[in-house]
Design a protein around this motif. Structure first.
Motif, PDB file in Angstrom:
ATOM      1  N   VAL A 121      16.401  28.751  -0.217  1.00 44.10           N
ATOM      2  CA  VAL A 121      17.393  28.516   0.841  1.00 44.10           C
ATOM      3  C   VAL A 121      18.634  29.371   0.579  1.00 44.10           C
ATOM      4  N   THR A 126      13.434  30.279   4.932  1.00 42.59           N
ATOM      5  CA  THR A 126      13.322  28.942   5.523  1.00 42.59           C
ATOM      6  C   THR A 126      11.892  28.422   5.448  1.00 42.59           C
ATOM      7  N   TYR A 127      11.021  29.207   4.842  1.00 44.02           N
ATOM      8  CA  TYR A 127       9.592  28.866   4.803  1.00 44.02           C
ATOM      9  C   TYR A 127       9.036  29.434   3.511  1.00 44.02           C
ATOM     10  N   ALA A 128       8.234  28.641   2.829  1.00 38.66           N
ATOM     11  CA  ALA A 128       7.672  29.109   1.561  1.00 38.66           C
ATOM     12  C   ALA A 128       6.202  28.755   1.472  1.00 38.66           C
ATOM     13  N   GLY A 144       6.084  17.483   0.087  1.00 40.02           N
ATOM     14  CA  GLY A 144       6.241  17.954   1.460  1.00 40.02           C
ATOM     15  C   GLY A 144       5.490  19.235   1.802  1.00 40.02           C
ATOM     16  N   TRP A 145       4.649  19.696   0.900  1.00 38.89           N
ATOM     17  CA  TRP A 145       3.848  20.888   1.189  1.00 38.89           C
ATOM     18  C   TRP A 145       2.553  20.472   1.885  1.00 38.89           C
TER      19      TRP A 145
ATOM     20  N   LYS B 153       5.621  25.045   3.095  1.00 44.28           N
ATOM     21  CA  LYS B 153       6.677  24.055   3.345  1.00 44.28           C
ATOM     22  C   LYS B 153       7.807  24.723   4.106  1.00 44.28           C
ATOM     23  N   THR B 154       8.297  24.040   5.119  1.00 46.69           N
ATOM     24  CA  THR B 154       9.491  24.513   5.810  1.00 46.69           C
ATOM     25  C   THR B 154      10.708  23.957   5.090  1.00 46.69           C
ATOM     26  N   LEU B 155      11.627  24.837   4.744  1.00 49.39           N
ATOM     27  CA  LEU B 155      12.794  24.442   3.942  1.00 49.39           C
ATOM     28  C   LEU B 155      14.001  24.190   4.847  1.00 49.39           C
ATOM     29  N   ARG B 156      14.805  23.226   4.481  1.00 50.81           N
ATOM     30  CA  ARG B 156      15.994  22.877   5.291  1.00 50.81           C
ATOM     31  C   ARG B 156      17.244  23.298   4.548  1.00 50.81           C
TER      32      ARG B 156
END
Lengths: 156, 156
Positions: A121, A126-128, A144-145, B153-156
């Motif tokens: 971040v 924003t995406y991994a 959360g993956w 995973k989408t990161l916030r």
């Protein structure tokens, strides 16, 4: 435990290669013979040396009383903007997540994964993504993956 | 049908963006709203312009009597040598596979995928990946592609 966190450095080449080999060995995936694992290290090592130097491979080591007991590698990879990251041309990539057997089931991998999230971040991703071993998968799901729609083919 | 094959060129920017949008629209995946699809195009277009120019995005169009009816995009992406490609630091990436509804179920996608295989091998890649839509998946499976262990995973 007296855990400390430090960024990986160019002095970690052999440590990262060793953690990576043990990770692949433990994964018990088909095709991951000793020969394949050693061959990939022969090519991964010089690749890593260069990327630790230019900073495109980064990450963390967790140490217990000065001894490395867990590690994580991170990269930003160029990727076409698409629905999963519509405004960005990069995604985070997590690799070489390894925890010493003596230190498993104590939250170290989760701690490393939280560091990964913040670092991505901070760098604007924003995406991994990551490639999960069977052993790692339940943990990643808890964090959360989710599985993607990726497919692959070995070409002859 | 009088099908001809040609490489994509810098003149194909709008055509590729359009095929890509239709692909995402048809995929009916959660989160692929019109807004997200349009936002990604806004960022994908200039990204594509640059990569068609420098040759890092390549691929083919199939034309029926001079009219484009199918397309495929290809890239070589830098990737750490690992068990799936132990001696190489790159993998092929297939994207934007699209066939006009009028020309489906006639083997055009399979023809494009065969071109992809040869082109990757010619450029020294021994392993390739793609992100499959639900519609595309059975075809890819028939052509020897299998699901990977990738998670995201989408990161916030």
């Amino acid at each position: 435990m007296a855990l400390t966190i430090r960024p990986v450095t160019s002095d970690d080449v052999e440590l990262i290669c060793e953690q990576r080999e043990r990770l692949f060995r433990e994964s018990n995936s088909p095709g991951r013979t000793e020969e394949v694992i050693r061959t990939q290290t022969t090519h991964f090592r010089p690749w890593l040396v260069q990327r630790l130097r230019d900073g495109s491979y980064f990450g963390y080591m967790l140490e217990d009383a000065g001894k490395p007991v867990a590690g994580i590698g991170l990269m930003l990879i160029e990727w076409p903007p698409g629905p999963t990251h519509p405004t960005s041309d990069k995604r985070g990539y997590v690799l070489n997540v390894f925890v010493e057997p003596s230190h498993r089931r104590q939250g170290l991998a989760a701690k490393l994964m939280a560091l990964a999230d913040s670092e991505f971040v901070r760098r604007g991703a924003t995406y991994a993504i990551l490639n999960a071993t069977k052993m790692g998968r339940p943990l990643y799901e808890k964090l959360g993956w989710t599985a993607t729609n990726e497919m692959a083919k070995t070409l002859r």
